[in-house]
Design an enzyme around this catalytic site. Sequence first.
Site, PDB file in Angstrom:
ATOM      1  N   CYS A  96       0.830  -1.199   0.000  1.00 46.49           N
ATOM      2  CA  CYS A  96       0.000   0.000   0.000  1.00 46.49           C
ATOM      3  C   CYS A  96       0.873   1.262   0.000  1.00 46.49           C
ATOM      4  O   CYS A  96       2.020   1.246   0.431  1.00 46.49           O
ATOM      5  CB  CYS A  96      -0.939   0.084   1.197  1.00 46.49           C
ATOM      6  SG  CYS A  96      -1.908  -1.388   1.461  1.00 46.49           S
TER       7      CYS A  96
ATOM      8  N   ARG B 235       3.070   0.473  -5.367  1.00 50.34           N
ATOM      9  CA  ARG B 235       2.969  -0.226  -4.083  1.00 50.34           C
ATOM     10  C   ARG B 235       1.684  -1.037  -3.956  1.00 50.34           C
ATOM     11  O   ARG B 235       1.437  -1.684  -2.934  1.00 50.34           O
ATOM     12  CB  ARG B 235       3.037   0.787  -2.931  1.00 50.34           C
ATOM     13  CG  ARG B 235       4.264   1.677  -2.988  1.00 50.34           C
ATOM     14  CD  ARG B 235       4.279   2.647  -1.845  1.00 50.34           C
ATOM     15  NE  ARG B 235       4.412   1.952  -0.593  1.00 50.34           N
ATOM     16  CZ  ARG B 235       5.555   1.565  -0.055  1.00 50.34           C
ATOM     17  NH1 ARG B 235       6.673   1.822  -0.669  1.00 50.34           N
ATOM     18  NH2 ARG B 235       5.574   0.927   1.080  1.00 50.34           N
TER      19      ARG B 235
ATOM     20  N   TRP C  30      -2.789  -2.575  -1.570  1.00 47.27           N
ATOM     21  CA  TRP C  30      -2.448  -3.949  -1.943  1.00 47.27           C
ATOM     22  C   TRP C  30      -3.050  -4.800  -0.834  1.00 47.27           C
ATOM     23  O   TRP C  30      -2.636  -4.722   0.322  1.00 47.27           O
ATOM     24  CB  TRP C  30      -0.932  -4.122  -2.003  1.00 47.27           C
ATOM     25  CG  TRP C  30      -0.508  -5.482  -2.445  1.00 47.27           C
ATOM     26  CD1 TRP C  30      -0.471  -5.979  -3.715  1.00 47.27           C
ATOM     27  CD2 TRP C  30      -0.034  -6.546  -1.592  1.00 47.27           C
ATOM     28  NE1 TRP C  30      -0.027  -7.264  -3.716  1.00 47.27           N
ATOM     29  CE2 TRP C  30       0.251  -7.639  -2.441  1.00 47.27           C
ATOM     30  CE3 TRP C  30       0.158  -6.675  -0.219  1.00 47.27           C
ATOM     31  CZ2 TRP C  30       0.736  -8.855  -1.944  1.00 47.27           C
ATOM     32  CZ3 TRP C  30       0.634  -7.885   0.261  1.00 47.27           C
ATOM     33  CH2 TRP C  30       0.927  -8.952  -0.591  1.00 47.27           C
TER      34      TRP C  30
ATOM     35  N   ASN D 249      -0.486   1.587   5.893  1.00 45.55           N
ATOM     36  CA  ASN D 249       0.343   0.673   5.114  1.00 45.55           C
ATOM     37  C   ASN D 249       1.021  -0.257   6.106  1.00 45.55           C
ATOM     38  O   ASN D 249       1.688   0.203   7.018  1.00 45.55           O
ATOM     39  CB  ASN D 249       1.373   1.477   4.319  1.00 45.55           C
ATOM     40  CG  ASN D 249       2.522   0.613   3.800  1.00 45.55           C
ATOM     41  OD1 ASN D 249       3.646   1.063   3.707  1.00 45.55           O
ATOM     42  ND2 ASN D 249       2.248  -0.618   3.446  1.00 45.55           N
ATOM     43  N   GLY D 250       0.823  -1.573   5.924  1.00 41.77           N
ATOM     44  CA  GLY D 250       1.449  -2.533   6.827  1.00 41.77           C
ATOM     45  C   GLY D 250       0.482  -3.652   7.145  1.00 41.77           C
ATOM     46  O   GLY D 250      -0.552  -3.813   6.483  1.00 41.77           O
TER      47      GLY D 250
ATOM     48  N   GLU E 186      14.963 -17.125 -13.206  1.00 36.40           N
ATOM     49  CA  GLU E 186      14.489 -15.759 -13.379  1.00 36.40           C
ATOM     50  C   GLU E 186      13.533 -15.670 -14.571  1.00 36.40           C
ATOM     51  O   GLU E 186      12.502 -14.989 -14.506  1.00 36.40           O
ATOM     52  CB  GLU E 186      15.680 -14.807 -13.545  1.00 36.40           C
ATOM     53  CG  GLU E 186      15.337 -13.364 -13.847  1.00 36.40           C
ATOM     54  CD  GLU E 186      14.416 -12.698 -12.833  1.00 36.40           C
ATOM     55  OE1 GLU E 186      14.173 -13.261 -11.765  1.00 36.40           O
ATOM     56  OE2 GLU E 186      13.913 -11.597 -13.146  1.00 36.40           O
TER      57      GLU E 186
ATOM     58  N   LYS F 244       9.647 -14.396 -14.388  1.00 35.46           N
ATOM     59  CA  LYS F 244       9.136 -13.307 -15.256  1.00 35.46           C
ATOM     60  C   LYS F 244       7.867 -13.746 -15.959  1.00 35.46           C
ATOM     61  O   LYS F 244       6.875 -13.037 -15.974  1.00 35.46           O
ATOM     62  CB  LYS F 244      10.212 -13.000 -16.297  1.00 35.46           C
ATOM     63  CG  LYS F 244      10.716 -11.659 -16.553  1.00 35.46           C
ATOM     64  CD  LYS F 244      11.129 -10.745 -15.484  1.00 35.46           C
ATOM     65  CE  LYS F 244      10.860 -11.039 -14.087  1.00 35.46           C
ATOM     66  NZ  LYS F 244      11.417 -10.307 -13.051  1.00 35.46           N
TER      67      LYS F 244
ATOM     68  N   GLU G 160       4.772 -14.240 -13.547  1.00 36.66           N
ATOM     69  CA  GLU G 160       4.202 -13.067 -12.878  1.00 36.66           C
ATOM     70  C   GLU G 160       3.451 -12.132 -13.826  1.00 36.66           C
ATOM     71  O   GLU G 160       2.532 -11.443 -13.401  1.00 36.66           O
ATOM     72  CB  GLU G 160       5.241 -12.310 -12.053  1.00 36.66           C
ATOM     73  CG  GLU G 160       6.236 -11.474 -12.795  1.00 36.66           C
ATOM     74  CD  GLU G 160       7.149 -10.680 -11.858  1.00 36.66           C
ATOM     75  OE1 GLU G 160       8.316 -10.525 -12.200  1.00 36.66           O
ATOM     76  OE2 GLU G 160       6.704 -10.221 -10.802  1.00 36.66           O
TER      77      GLU G 160
ATOM     78  N   HIS H  71      14.156 -37.003 -13.196  1.00 32.90           N
ATOM     79  CA  HIS H  71      13.924 -37.657 -11.902  1.00 32.90           C
ATOM     80  C   HIS H  71      12.496 -37.453 -11.413  1.00 32.90           C
ATOM     81  O   HIS H  71      12.258 -37.394 -10.208  1.00 32.90           O
ATOM     82  CB  HIS H  71      14.948 -37.161 -10.874  1.00 32.90           C
ATOM     83  CG  HIS H  71      16.348 -37.536 -11.232  1.00 32.90           C
ATOM     84  ND1 HIS H  71      16.826 -38.821 -11.178  1.00 32.90           N
ATOM     85  CD2 HIS H  71      17.380 -36.798 -11.723  1.00 32.90           C
ATOM     86  CE1 HIS H  71      18.086 -38.861 -11.591  1.00 32.90           C
ATOM     87  NE2 HIS H  71      18.439 -37.636 -11.936  1.00 32.90           N
TER      88      HIS H  71
ATOM     89  N   LYS I  20       5.183  -3.449  -6.637  1.00 34.76           N
ATOM     90  CA  LYS I  20       6.612  -3.282  -6.918  1.00 34.76           C
ATOM     91  C   LYS I  20       7.456  -3.357  -5.646  1.00 34.76           C
ATOM     92  O   LYS I  20       8.579  -3.829  -5.677  1.00 34.76           O
ATOM     93  CB  LYS I  20       6.815  -1.925  -7.599  1.00 34.76           C
ATOM     94  CG  LYS I  20       8.221  -1.651  -8.059  1.00 34.76           C
ATOM     95  CD  LYS I  20       8.536  -2.426  -9.309  1.00 34.76           C
ATOM     96  CE  LYS I  20       9.977  -2.260  -9.750  1.00 34.76           C
ATOM     97  NZ  LYS I  20      10.378  -3.398 -10.605  1.00 34.76           N
TER      98      LYS I  20
HETATM   99  O1  M6R Z   1      12.795  -4.510  -4.246  1.00 31.69           O
HETATM  100  P1  M6R Z   1      13.328  -5.891  -4.140  1.00 31.69           P
HETATM  101  O2  M6R Z   1      14.399  -6.191  -5.143  1.00 31.69           O
HETATM  102  O3  M6R Z   1      13.774  -6.257  -2.760  1.00 31.69           O
HETATM  103  O4  M6R Z   1      12.103  -6.841  -4.509  1.00 31.69           O
HETATM  104  C1  M6R Z   1      12.216  -8.225  -4.390  1.00 31.69           C
HETATM  105  C2  M6R Z   1      11.067  -8.911  -5.073  1.00 31.69           C
HETATM  106  O5  M6R Z   1       9.853  -8.542  -4.499  1.00 31.69           O
HETATM  107  C3  M6R Z   1      11.019  -8.588  -6.572  1.00 31.69           C
HETATM  108  O6  M6R Z   1      12.210  -8.934  -7.203  1.00 31.69           O
HETATM  109  C4  M6R Z   1       9.867  -9.352  -7.260  1.00 31.69           C
HETATM  110  O7  M6R Z   1      10.133 -10.721  -7.226  1.00 31.69           O
HETATM  111  C5  M6R Z   1       9.666  -8.857  -8.679  1.00 31.69           C
HETATM  112  N1  M6R Z   1       8.281  -8.619  -8.930  1.00 31.69           N
HETATM  113  C6  M6R Z   1      10.119  -9.828  -9.685  1.00 31.69           C
HETATM  114  O8  M6R Z   1       9.918  -9.371 -10.979  1.00 31.69           O
END
Ligand code: M6R
Length: 589
Positions: A2, A27, A71, A95-96, A462, A466, A469, A485, A584
């Site tokens: 948030c 956020r 969020w 927020n929290g 990675e 990507k 998500e 396996h 983010k």
């Molecule tokens: O700000 P940060 O790098 O600590 O964030 C870590 C993860 O939340 C962030 O990398 C998340 O996995 C991304 N959405 C991946 O694309």
Amino acid sequence: MCGIVGYLGTAPAAPVLIDGLEKLEYRGYDSAGIALMSEGKLAVVRRKGRVAELAFARTMQGDLGIGHTRWATHGAPCERNAHPHRCGKICLVHNGIIENAASLRAACEARGEAFSSDTDSEVAAHLIDGLYRKEGDLLRAVKGAAGQLVGSYAFAVLAEGERQIVCARMHSPLIVAEGADGVFAASDLAAVQAEGRTAYVLEDGDFARLTDGGVELFDGALSPVAREAVPLGCEEPAPDAGAFRHFMRKEIDEVPQAVQNSIPDLSKPEFSDLCKVLCQTQYLHIVACGTAYHSGLCMKHAAELFARVPTQVSIASEYRYADPIVPPRTLTIAVSQSGETADTLAAAQLAKEKGSRLLAVTNVAHSSLTRLADFVLPTHAGREVGVAATKSFNAQLAVLYALAARLALARGRRAPTLAGLPTLAEETLVRCGRIGAWTPYFQGARSVFFLGRGADRCAALEGSLKLKEISYLPSEGYAAGELKHGTLALVDNATPVVALACDRALADKTMNAVHEVYARGAPVFLVTPFEELYHAREVTASVLLPRCEPAFSPILSVIPLQLLAYHVSLALGRDPDKPRNLAKSVTVE
Ligand code: M6R
């Protein structure tokens, strides 16, 4: 997560709040709302969905208000759970996560108090309202309520009829600022656009009172306290996708620049203290989440290969509760784009408490992580707007690989150069021009596998993150040799497989897995710098990368995977910049 904002001043508050919320949408974007005070009366508007839904409220009256972009943690993303929350004269944004909300709510309900949402945040409004009725002092009421809360919070609180905003912070970011036309509160400096501004970063346990007289800061005992002012003009201009349809696509295009800008020159005097510590370091521990965790895995590969320094990479949310063993001469590296990820901060704090020196690798200069760390190696990726991390990953690798090379040098070992990587990243982008043509194989996929060995496996993880998500396709990054396996049972002609073969020493072994999945009908897509594999018959399509040091190859091989995820996301009608359920900056546990 948030995002919260507050404003009190001489300008109309609604546009200030809504503009601020737009900057904080990274956020969370499940719902948005503002509360405005005009002639002593509060008006609250809330909407499910994005901040844009509040456009109608820009003309609302009032020069004092608070706002929120959500969020969802407790309660579905709907209007009744949207902030601000009101109880009596009290109105707040939060927020929290309040971890003891259930028991506090039960106690309120036992007293006959009715709740209008399913959120944890409304509990705080009830507690503050109860204390405010007794004491008539908003600051004291917020402090009294905060003392009953377990968890994390950044609050901005109004009391109807009072010309002040009271703020509180515990484990969630919060800044307050004074400008020429008023005072501000926000989750992030970016949300405050004010001429002649001075901003202060609250610390955990702090309170703030914002009035026409300015900003007053208090510690946990409500004694006035001074906090360091954040330098003015340090934030970047508002991001603009320019000619690109999405920020994510633009940010992939910016990878070469991000890499170029981020490779540190560790021979500079400013790094001499860090380099002394590197010379003494016997163990590396890396703590991070999500994409940053994957860059940690890539670093482990490089650091162990070049410098022979044993390196442990931990998911921060696991590390923080694992009672980790931290031997003497351990350097802990916390990697975080935002520098605000709650789990990474807690893990970094724990590592320090256990005697480790802490190095932060982060993209945000004034983040909580930079303040916590003994040393900082910044990534200079520039602001990343897309929720899916792209250029920040490559920038993290640029920093971490430079560190691996410096560690190797300190041990008298071969230290490979990173000098050509930005140009090679440019070339990779050019060579990836036809990745979009792969998407039809992914549109109807049941699930997707990304395979690799060694450094390729790190990039595969990675690539898989990507894709899942931003396309919502089930996907897994897997060690190529491990597939047989058990997991091979999942592979059929509706299971595209993306294989990475960037290390000649392991490539033929990876190709064994390629043959195995191809034989079972899977469409196979190969990412490799080797011509002979690029032309292999048992692949559906390939991309030929430029060659680089194999251990550094994820910095290039991830680029086609980022682009693939982007194109599949578009083909499936998703929003790659703002995927559902995500945010983010993950500032809650
Ligand atoms: O700000 P940060 O790098 O600590 O964030 C870590 C993860 O939340 C962030 O990398 C998340 O996995 C991304 N959405 C991946 O694309």
